[in-house]
Design a protein around this motif. Sequence first.
Motif, PDB file in Angstrom:
ATOM      1  N   PRO A  95      14.536 -57.153   9.837  1.00  0.00           N
ATOM      2  CA  PRO A  95      15.746 -57.324  10.439  1.00  0.00           C
ATOM      3  C   PRO A  95      15.980 -56.365  11.547  1.00  0.00           C
ATOM      4  N   GLU A  96      16.994 -57.012  12.481  1.00  0.00           N
ATOM      5  CA  GLU A  96      17.355 -55.855  13.377  1.00  0.00           C
ATOM      6  C   GLU A  96      18.534 -55.028  12.485  1.00  0.00           C
ATOM      7  N   VAL A  97      18.154 -53.986  12.580  1.00  0.00           N
ATOM      8  CA  VAL A  97      18.863 -52.731  11.838  1.00  0.00           C
ATOM      9  C   VAL A  97      19.620 -51.781  12.532  1.00  0.00           C
ATOM     10  N   ILE A  98      19.822 -51.978  13.626  1.00  0.00           N
ATOM     11  CA  ILE A  98      20.543 -51.042  14.791  1.00  0.00           C
ATOM     12  C   ILE A  98      21.548 -51.826  15.486  1.00  0.00           C
ATOM     13  N   VAL A  99      22.771 -51.784  15.468  1.00  0.00           N
ATOM     14  CA  VAL A  99      23.829 -52.596  16.010  1.00  0.00           C
ATOM     15  C   VAL A  99      23.708 -52.691  17.373  1.00  0.00           C
ATOM     16  N   ASP A 100      22.986 -51.564  18.222  1.00  0.00           N
ATOM     17  CA  ASP A 100      22.708 -51.516  19.484  1.00  0.00           C
ATOM     18  C   ASP A 100      22.131 -52.832  20.131  1.00  0.00           C
ATOM     19  N   THR A 101      21.404 -53.435  19.178  1.00  0.00           N
ATOM     20  CA  THR A 101      20.802 -54.879  19.708  1.00  0.00           C
ATOM     21  C   THR A 101      21.750 -55.617  20.048  1.00  0.00           C
ATOM     22  N   SER A 102      23.110 -55.728  19.771  1.00  0.00           N
ATOM     23  CA  SER A 102      23.931 -56.572  20.105  1.00  0.00           C
ATOM     24  C   SER A 102      24.254 -56.750  21.658  1.00  0.00           C
ATOM     25  N   ARG A 103      24.196 -55.251  22.235  1.00  0.00           N
ATOM     26  CA  ARG A 103      24.360 -55.246  23.441  1.00  0.00           C
ATOM     27  C   ARG A 103      23.278 -55.817  24.524  1.00  0.00           C
ATOM     28  N   TYR A 104      21.927 -55.529  24.168  1.00  0.00           N
ATOM     29  CA  TYR A 104      20.916 -56.284  24.836  1.00  0.00           C
ATOM     30  C   TYR A 104      20.664 -57.389  24.812  1.00  0.00           C
ATOM     31  N   VAL A 136      15.120 -53.859  31.023  1.00  0.00           N
ATOM     32  CA  VAL A 136      14.672 -54.527  29.421  1.00  0.00           C
ATOM     33  C   VAL A 136      15.284 -55.717  29.151  1.00  0.00           C
ATOM     34  N   PRO A 137      16.983 -55.570  29.323  1.00  0.00           N
ATOM     35  CA  PRO A 137      17.628 -56.813  29.150  1.00  0.00           C
ATOM     36  C   PRO A 137      17.366 -58.053  30.097  1.00  0.00           C
ATOM     37  N   PHE A 138      17.033 -57.592  31.218  1.00  0.00           N
ATOM     38  CA  PHE A 138      16.457 -58.662  32.340  1.00  0.00           C
ATOM     39  C   PHE A 138      15.518 -59.387  31.808  1.00  0.00           C
ATOM     40  N   ILE A 139      14.251 -58.658  31.180  1.00  0.00           N
ATOM     41  CA  ILE A 139      13.168 -59.158  30.588  1.00  0.00           C
ATOM     42  C   ILE A 139      13.399 -60.062  29.495  1.00  0.00           C
ATOM     43  N   TYR A 140      14.219 -59.526  28.746  1.00  0.00           N
ATOM     44  CA  TYR A 140      14.605 -60.300  27.423  1.00  0.00           C
ATOM     45  C   TYR A 140      15.385 -61.542  27.958  1.00  0.00           C
ATOM     46  N   GLY A 141      15.977 -61.527  28.744  1.00  0.00           N
ATOM     47  CA  GLY A 141      16.794 -62.687  29.314  1.00  0.00           C
ATOM     48  C   GLY A 141      15.929 -63.801  29.772  1.00  0.00           C
ATOM     49  N   ARG A 151      14.110 -64.995  18.521  1.00  0.00           N
ATOM     50  CA  ARG A 151      13.875 -63.536  18.342  1.00  0.00           C
ATOM     51  C   ARG A 151      12.254 -63.540  18.147  1.00  0.00           C
ATOM     52  N   ALA A 152      11.444 -64.489  17.719  1.00  0.00           N
ATOM     53  CA  ALA A 152      10.155 -64.330  17.492  1.00  0.00           C
ATOM     54  C   ALA A 152       9.341 -64.104  19.041  1.00  0.00           C
ATOM     55  N   PHE A 153      10.135 -64.743  20.126  1.00  0.00           N
ATOM     56  CA  PHE A 153       9.499 -64.592  21.343  1.00  0.00           C
ATOM     57  C   PHE A 153       9.626 -63.061  21.628  1.00  0.00           C
ATOM     58  N   ILE A 154      10.885 -62.262  21.328  1.00  0.00           N
ATOM     59  CA  ILE A 154      11.068 -61.270  21.843  1.00  0.00           C
ATOM     60  C   ILE A 154       9.970 -60.262  20.871  1.00  0.00           C
ATOM     61  N   GLN A 155       9.849 -60.361  19.587  1.00  0.00           N
ATOM     62  CA  GLN A 155       9.040 -59.704  18.720  1.00  0.00           C
ATOM     63  C   GLN A 155       7.516 -59.565  19.235  1.00  0.00           C
ATOM     64  N   VAL A 156       7.041 -60.984  19.834  1.00  0.00           N
ATOM     65  CA  VAL A 156       5.862 -61.208  20.363  1.00  0.00           C
ATOM     66  C   VAL A 156       5.641 -60.035  21.389  1.00  0.00           C
ATOM     67  N   PHE A 157       6.632 -60.049  22.347  1.00  0.00           N
ATOM     68  CA  PHE A 157       6.730 -59.347  23.599  1.00  0.00           C
ATOM     69  C   PHE A 157       6.385 -57.793  23.237  1.00  0.00           C
ATOM     70  N   THR A 158       7.242 -57.376  22.331  1.00  0.00           N
ATOM     71  CA  THR A 158       7.541 -55.887  22.123  1.00  0.00           C
ATOM     72  C   THR A 158       6.316 -55.422  21.331  1.00  0.00           C
ATOM     73  N   SER A 159       5.412 -56.460  20.455  1.00  0.00           N
ATOM     74  CA  SER A 159       4.040 -56.251  19.930  1.00  0.00           C
ATOM     75  C   SER A 159       3.168 -56.198  20.898  1.00  0.00           C
TER      76      SER A 159
END
Length: 573
Positions: A95-104, A136-141, A151-159
């Motif tokens: 899971p997301e384990v760092i609260v900074d994720t909320s910002r992005y 990076v937030p732009f890419i996620y957006g 979240r699955a699409f974000i994880q594929v991207f980071t992988s």
Amino acid sequence: MPRWSVKEKWYYVSVTFCTGVSFLLLYIFREADDNRLTSWKWAFEEVEITWFLLAVVSGILIISALLNSPVTRLRPALFLFLSSFAMSALFWKVPEVIVDTSRYFTQAKHLEIYGIPYFITQWGKNINAWTDLPLVPFIYGVIFKYLGESRAFIQVFTSLIFSMTVVLTYLTGRTLWDEETGFIAGTLLWGIPYIFSQTPLMLVDVPTMFFLTCSLYSFIKALQRGGGWSFFAAISIVCAVFSKYSSWMMLSVLGVVFPVFLMRNREALPRATQPGPRDCMSRGLLVALIAGVLIALFIYYKYDVISGQIAFLREYQAPGLRRWGESFASTFLFQTHPFITIAALLAVYEALRKKDWKFLIIAWLMLLIVLFQIRRARYVMVIFPMVTLMASCGLQKIKPPGIRRFIVSCSVAVSLAVALFAYVPFLQSISLANLKKAGSFLDSIETEKVEVYTVPSAASAVNPSIAVPLLDLYTQKHIHYHPDENFSLPADRVETSPLRFTWEYKNPAYYISDKEVTAGNPALAIISNHDMKVLPKGIEERLIGYEKIEEFDTTSGRFRYSPVVSIYLRRRS
């Protein structure tokens, strides 16, 4: 079966013995690991060592067979890419384990809802940017907008990004030295367990590591060949600049590449790749010009935001790093396999002895980390490709290639076992996992909307409203949030907290409830800290006519912020 000489047999026995001893020493002295997220003293509490060691032995055999396969050697880049993606996919359940994720997530969702022009114009204004840069937030957006908010699409991207970083590390080593050096360097990135705790997360660190590595490799190619590589290098540099502020200092490595090529030291670079001084100068200036113009244009457009962020970083982040740091022993022994660290140190000695100037290119970032005492693993992570290149150079001192690959196999097998069988179970036990479980549960019940209430706690330095975007990340339901504006911590406690941003963060307008929502039949989600005993009066009144149908209260007991999520539905008559 290969036929080994007596000397080779002793090599294999010695490496196996050192592998076992190094792990056992780290395990015995795991209290020395002061990492703030994946400390061995926490992660190994529930690990059954017997089964763990069996997994290591199996891993050594499998990885050794793969590294010695003729197919692997015929297509090294493809092998590294596919293997890296497969390995990182094993960690998607974290899971997301760092609260900074909320910002992005919040910044990305603004782009998804309001569009690209709104994101560009309102970043740093209506879109709270804190100390984040926009790329990076732009890419996620963009991913959310055109593929879906999952979240699955974000994880594929980071992988994919991590896999390309491994390949770029291989290509950089091959360009500066040879095929073997590059291949070993790329493979050794699997020998850093900390990386696998970060690849599943919606943060900026893995993309920043990629853009920094890409900037270095493409700049080297630009100096060698010019042409399209010059434009590609400039774009890579711009991407690195607008990924994370710490990359600005790291990009100083490009200033080291330039003079190494300019010197045309015959021992520093293969003769075929030596550009003439005039070509080298013109190509380097062209890259600097293109990148400089693009960077200057954006900074001019967002000068007020960026200048304010830099001033805040000097005032808050710089002194804060001294308080929130982690030891080098933790980062380079526990979170990185010790074989990698030892080989990197050996490489320093060899480079000094041989006066290998190109080694300064990959050692420069490590030098900065030591000189500026950057002691946070998340900030150090971006230079791990350079560390594995250093380690690969050190391992070239070992002449039998089979022994070299066996050392790599042992490093990778131990590190993967640590990441899979220690880190993953521990990270799944952290209280932030309750938000993931609650999100999945909300998707399984018949309701379109969810009203969310947060209960503050004086025991935690985290503003509980920061959990709302995290819950939103895990559910497809429409969330409406009721903020509590009457609670805050003492100002002196907030100002020096590493979680200060949670108090300056405001949930966006798209979470605000209205009469239409409350008139319907939404589910209610109450997010509280683990120490909460009694609900506030206003929330108790809202719960009249509702019943609790599920509660998610997993906790590791290691962190003060331990969110518990309670789900309520209207009581059936």
